[in-house]
Design a protein around this motif. Sequence first.
Motif, PDB file in Angstrom:
ATOM      1  N   ASN A 182      55.840  38.215  62.974  1.00  0.00           N
ATOM      2  CA  ASN A 182      56.275  38.330  61.273  1.00  0.00           C
ATOM      3  C   ASN A 182      55.164  37.576  60.652  1.00  0.00           C
ATOM      4  OD1 ASN A 182      59.046  38.849  61.699  1.00  0.00           O
ATOM      5  ND2 ASN A 182      60.139  36.790  61.778  1.00  0.00           N
ATOM      6  N   ARG A 183      54.316  36.925  61.856  1.00  0.00           N
ATOM      7  CA  ARG A 183      53.521  36.125  60.581  1.00  0.00           C
ATOM      8  C   ARG A 183      51.928  37.638  60.659  1.00  0.00           C
ATOM      9  NH1 ARG A 183      50.102  32.473  64.004  1.00  0.00           N
ATOM     10  NH2 ARG A 183      52.207  32.183  65.639  1.00  0.00           N
ATOM     11  N   GLU A 184      51.942  38.843  61.366  1.00  0.00           N
ATOM     12  CA  GLU A 184      51.537  40.160  61.370  1.00  0.00           C
ATOM     13  C   GLU A 184      52.038  40.794  60.280  1.00  0.00           C
ATOM     14  OE1 GLU A 184      51.661  42.322  64.987  1.00  0.00           O
ATOM     15  OE2 GLU A 184      51.019  40.648  66.365  1.00  0.00           O
ATOM     16  N   VAL A 185      53.708  40.897  60.728  1.00  0.00           N
ATOM     17  CA  VAL A 185      54.007  41.366  59.043  1.00  0.00           C
ATOM     18  C   VAL A 185      53.626  40.923  57.525  1.00  0.00           C
ATOM     19  CG1 VAL A 185      56.219  42.413  57.601  1.00  0.00           C
ATOM     20  CG2 VAL A 185      56.347  42.176  60.515  1.00  0.00           C
ATOM     21  N   ILE A 186      54.007  40.030  57.793  1.00  0.00           N
ATOM     22  CA  ILE A 186      53.229  38.834  56.575  1.00  0.00           C
ATOM     23  C   ILE A 186      51.735  39.350  56.225  1.00  0.00           C
ATOM     24  CG2 ILE A 186      52.875  36.455  55.559  1.00  0.00           C
ATOM     25  CD1 ILE A 186      55.214  35.569  57.048  1.00  0.00           C
ATOM     26  N   LYS A 187      50.754  39.294  56.594  1.00  0.00           N
ATOM     27  CA  LYS A 187      49.562  39.518  56.884  1.00  0.00           C
ATOM     28  C   LYS A 187      49.270  40.696  56.120  1.00  0.00           C
ATOM     29  CE  LYS A 187      44.813  39.342  59.140  1.00  0.00           C
ATOM     30  NZ  LYS A 187      44.078  40.716  58.495  1.00  0.00           N
ATOM     31  N   ASN A 195      60.586  31.216  53.026  1.00  0.00           N
ATOM     32  CA  ASN A 195      62.085  31.302  52.722  1.00  0.00           C
ATOM     33  C   ASN A 195      62.746  32.468  53.243  1.00  0.00           C
ATOM     34  OD1 ASN A 195      61.804  28.759  51.260  1.00  0.00           O
ATOM     35  ND2 ASN A 195      62.514  29.270  49.280  1.00  0.00           N
ATOM     36  N   LEU A 196      62.473  33.360  53.075  1.00  0.00           N
ATOM     37  CA  LEU A 196      63.321  34.736  54.182  1.00  0.00           C
ATOM     38  C   LEU A 196      63.247  34.239  55.778  1.00  0.00           C
ATOM     39  CD1 LEU A 196      62.149  37.782  51.728  1.00  0.00           C
ATOM     40  CD2 LEU A 196      64.230  36.895  52.146  1.00  0.00           C
ATOM     41  N   ASN A 197      61.725  33.736  56.051  1.00  0.00           N
ATOM     42  CA  ASN A 197      61.438  33.485  57.291  1.00  0.00           C
ATOM     43  C   ASN A 197      62.426  32.292  57.953  1.00  0.00           C
ATOM     44  OD1 ASN A 197      60.348  34.245  60.157  1.00  0.00           O
ATOM     45  ND2 ASN A 197      59.719  31.900  59.721  1.00  0.00           N
ATOM     46  N   LYS A 198      62.933  31.646  57.146  1.00  0.00           N
ATOM     47  CA  LYS A 198      64.041  30.542  57.862  1.00  0.00           C
ATOM     48  C   LYS A 198      65.047  30.500  57.517  1.00  0.00           C
ATOM     49  CE  LYS A 198      64.285  27.410  54.243  1.00  0.00           C
ATOM     50  NZ  LYS A 198      64.125  26.612  53.217  1.00  0.00           N
ATOM     51  N   TRP A 199      65.397  31.693  56.395  1.00  0.00           N
ATOM     52  CA  TRP A 199      66.882  32.044  56.513  1.00  0.00           C
ATOM     53  C   TRP A 199      67.572  32.846  57.248  1.00  0.00           C
ATOM     54  CZ3 TRP A 199      66.097  33.514  50.150  1.00  0.00           C
ATOM     55  CH2 TRP A 199      65.514  32.574  50.131  1.00  0.00           C
ATOM     56  N   LEU A 200      66.618  34.297  57.810  1.00  0.00           N
ATOM     57  CA  LEU A 200      66.877  35.069  58.992  1.00  0.00           C
ATOM     58  C   LEU A 200      66.134  34.411  60.224  1.00  0.00           C
ATOM     59  CD1 LEU A 200      64.412  38.190  57.147  1.00  0.00           C
ATOM     60  CD2 LEU A 200      67.487  37.455  57.304  1.00  0.00           C
ATOM     61  N   ASN A 201      65.998  32.564  60.427  1.00  0.00           N
ATOM     62  CA  ASN A 201      66.515  32.380  61.670  1.00  0.00           C
ATOM     63  C   ASN A 201      64.923  32.765  62.314  1.00  0.00           C
ATOM     64  OD1 ASN A 201      68.671  30.848  61.342  1.00  0.00           O
ATOM     65  ND2 ASN A 201      69.930  32.683  61.691  1.00  0.00           N
ATOM     66  N   ASN A 202      63.831  32.641  61.733  1.00  0.00           N
ATOM     67  CA  ASN A 202      62.423  32.735  62.281  1.00  0.00           C
ATOM     68  C   ASN A 202      62.566  34.272  63.622  1.00  0.00           C
ATOM     69  OD1 ASN A 202      60.135  32.671  62.824  1.00  0.00           O
ATOM     70  ND2 ASN A 202      60.214  31.126  64.688  1.00  0.00           N
ATOM     71  N   LYS A 203      64.036  34.733  63.938  1.00  0.00           N
ATOM     72  CA  LYS A 203      63.854  36.186  64.129  1.00  0.00           C
ATOM     73  C   LYS A 203      63.143  37.961  64.327  1.00  0.00           C
ATOM     74  CE  LYS A 203      67.187  39.187  65.320  1.00  0.00           C
ATOM     75  NZ  LYS A 203      68.552  40.333  66.026  1.00  0.00           N
ATOM     76  N   TRP A 257      62.010  39.885  62.417  1.00  0.00           N
ATOM     77  CA  TRP A 257      62.464  40.757  61.352  1.00  0.00           C
ATOM     78  C   TRP A 257      62.397  42.093  61.570  1.00  0.00           C
ATOM     79  CZ3 TRP A 257      58.165  39.309  57.006  1.00  0.00           C
ATOM     80  CH2 TRP A 257      59.148  37.496  56.776  1.00  0.00           C
ATOM     81  N   ALA A 258      61.290  42.724  62.333  1.00  0.00           N
ATOM     82  CA  ALA A 258      62.011  44.380  63.045  1.00  0.00           C
ATOM     83  C   ALA A 258      62.715  44.058  63.458  1.00  0.00           C
ATOM     84  CB  ALA A 258      60.410  44.835  64.003  1.00  0.00           C
ATOM     85  N   LYS A 295      63.904  45.521  49.426  1.00  0.00           N
ATOM     86  CA  LYS A 295      64.512  46.980  49.409  1.00  0.00           C
ATOM     87  C   LYS A 295      62.801  47.858  49.277  1.00  0.00           C
ATOM     88  CE  LYS A 295      65.883  46.379  44.245  1.00  0.00           C
ATOM     89  NZ  LYS A 295      66.924  47.060  43.819  1.00  0.00           N
ATOM     90  N   GLY A 296      61.506  46.790  49.148  1.00  0.00           N
ATOM     91  CA  GLY A 296      60.737  47.044  48.921  1.00  0.00           C
ATOM     92  C   GLY A 296      59.556  47.476  50.192  1.00  0.00           C
ATOM     93  N   LYS A 297      58.536  46.955  49.899  1.00  0.00           N
ATOM     94  CA  LYS A 297      57.181  47.014  51.096  1.00  0.00           C
ATOM     95  C   LYS A 297      57.414  46.049  51.794  1.00  0.00           C
ATOM     96  CE  LYS A 297      53.304  48.503  52.371  1.00  0.00           C
ATOM     97  NZ  LYS A 297      53.099  49.576  52.402  1.00  0.00           N
ATOM     98  N   LEU A 298      57.227  44.474  51.682  1.00  0.00           N
ATOM     99  CA  LEU A 298      58.109  43.731  52.971  1.00  0.00           C
ATOM    100  C   LEU A 298      59.035  44.609  53.892  1.00  0.00           C
ATOM    101  CD1 LEU A 298      57.294  41.116  54.321  1.00  0.00           C
ATOM    102  CD2 LEU A 298      59.561  40.315  53.098  1.00  0.00           C
ATOM    103  N   PHE A 299      59.499  44.848  53.285  1.00  0.00           N
ATOM    104  CA  PHE A 299      60.908  45.568  54.574  1.00  0.00           C
ATOM    105  C   PHE A 299      60.820  46.743  54.980  1.00  0.00           C
ATOM    106  CE2 PHE A 299      65.320  42.843  54.983  1.00  0.00           C
ATOM    107  CZ  PHE A 299      64.001  41.498  55.472  1.00  0.00           C
TER     108      PHE A 299
END
Length: 400
Positions: A23-28, A64-72, A74-75, A113-117
Amino acid sequence: MYKERYIRRKRELLNDNSINTKNREVIKKFLEYIEYKLKRKQGFSEVDERSYKTLVYYTFRLVNLNKWLNNKNWAELNKEEVQKLIDDLEDGIIKTTKGTRFTDRSLYYQMMKGKLFDLIGKSNYAIEIFKEFELKGRENPDEVRFIEEEAFRKIVECAISLEQKCLMWLAWDIGENIDSLLQLKRDDFKRQTDSETKEPEYLVVLSKDNLKRSRTPRSEITNYAETVKYLDMVLANIKPSTKIISNKFMKDKSFNELHNENKLFKFSMAYAQKFLRRAVEKSGVRCLPAGQKTSWKDLRSSMACDLLKKDWSRDEVNARLGHKPSSRIIDRYINYLALDRNKPKKKVYESNLKKIEEELEKQKEINKLQILRMDNLKESLMVEFKKEALKELKMELGLK
């Protein structure tokens, strides 16, 4: 200031081992994309201060998103998990730090629904859900909230310092966002005299550097004597501050590096929110029609309502708000105040009034003719009377 906050927040986020490595790689990648997008969108060679403010908010939403998704990772998310996140936000299961439902969930939905996902190949899930259920993610976007002038004056009476009262009057009078008003400096104000009323006023320069990107840079003239009074006092006492910074992340800076010595208001947004809340609570003022607590944003909409009720046109109010002429945001207030609905009634009234005026003019002409006929009759009678009197006199004198 926002640049330093963003750099610090980004560094902390990318080095936080408690966050899933993937997730940190995606965040970067996401933050680098947003940095580039904001820079190119504005045509700058590097990110500007206003864009850094946007980036700071993104870092909080990513956490917040990372916390709500239980640090799973994302991919590895499936459609059911994305659906659950959206449902939890919509149903108020996910709450703010104050224990309330997120009023502007659309900010997170745009990322999903945008760039992050897009970066993890999951944006199609969010797009399908939003399209199917027509989710907006905002609390009643057409909501009307405002206060009357009398209520505003009660709030001002509960303010403590000259600076607080001055900021309140500027917010009510000029109607710009509080964040922009807090950036105003001595050179942004020009004192002058109105050519018609001969009363003093200020020309307030709202430059693009201080405004939201959607706002039109402009200069506005103050409408209230109270605004002039408090600006006179505050401008006369501008000087470098002797305060000490208590924020642990800013202790290596002087207070005057954060707040230019020519700034009118040498305090933060947080402090402005705090003293307004205190004044609102003490005054007991609530917004119409639903009774919400009054915020700085409500003073802006209240100014618009006040001007509309004082017969300013839609275009004039839009211009003062810094909206484009095509903006329809102000229409919700026009509809609530029934200003448009009163126009047909006003037209009927004006039409009837015009008919009455025409009838009065006709009656005036008739009256003039009658008076003229009376005068002519009087004159004829007088001539006949004189003839008869002369005849009788001749008879008495024995004259022919």
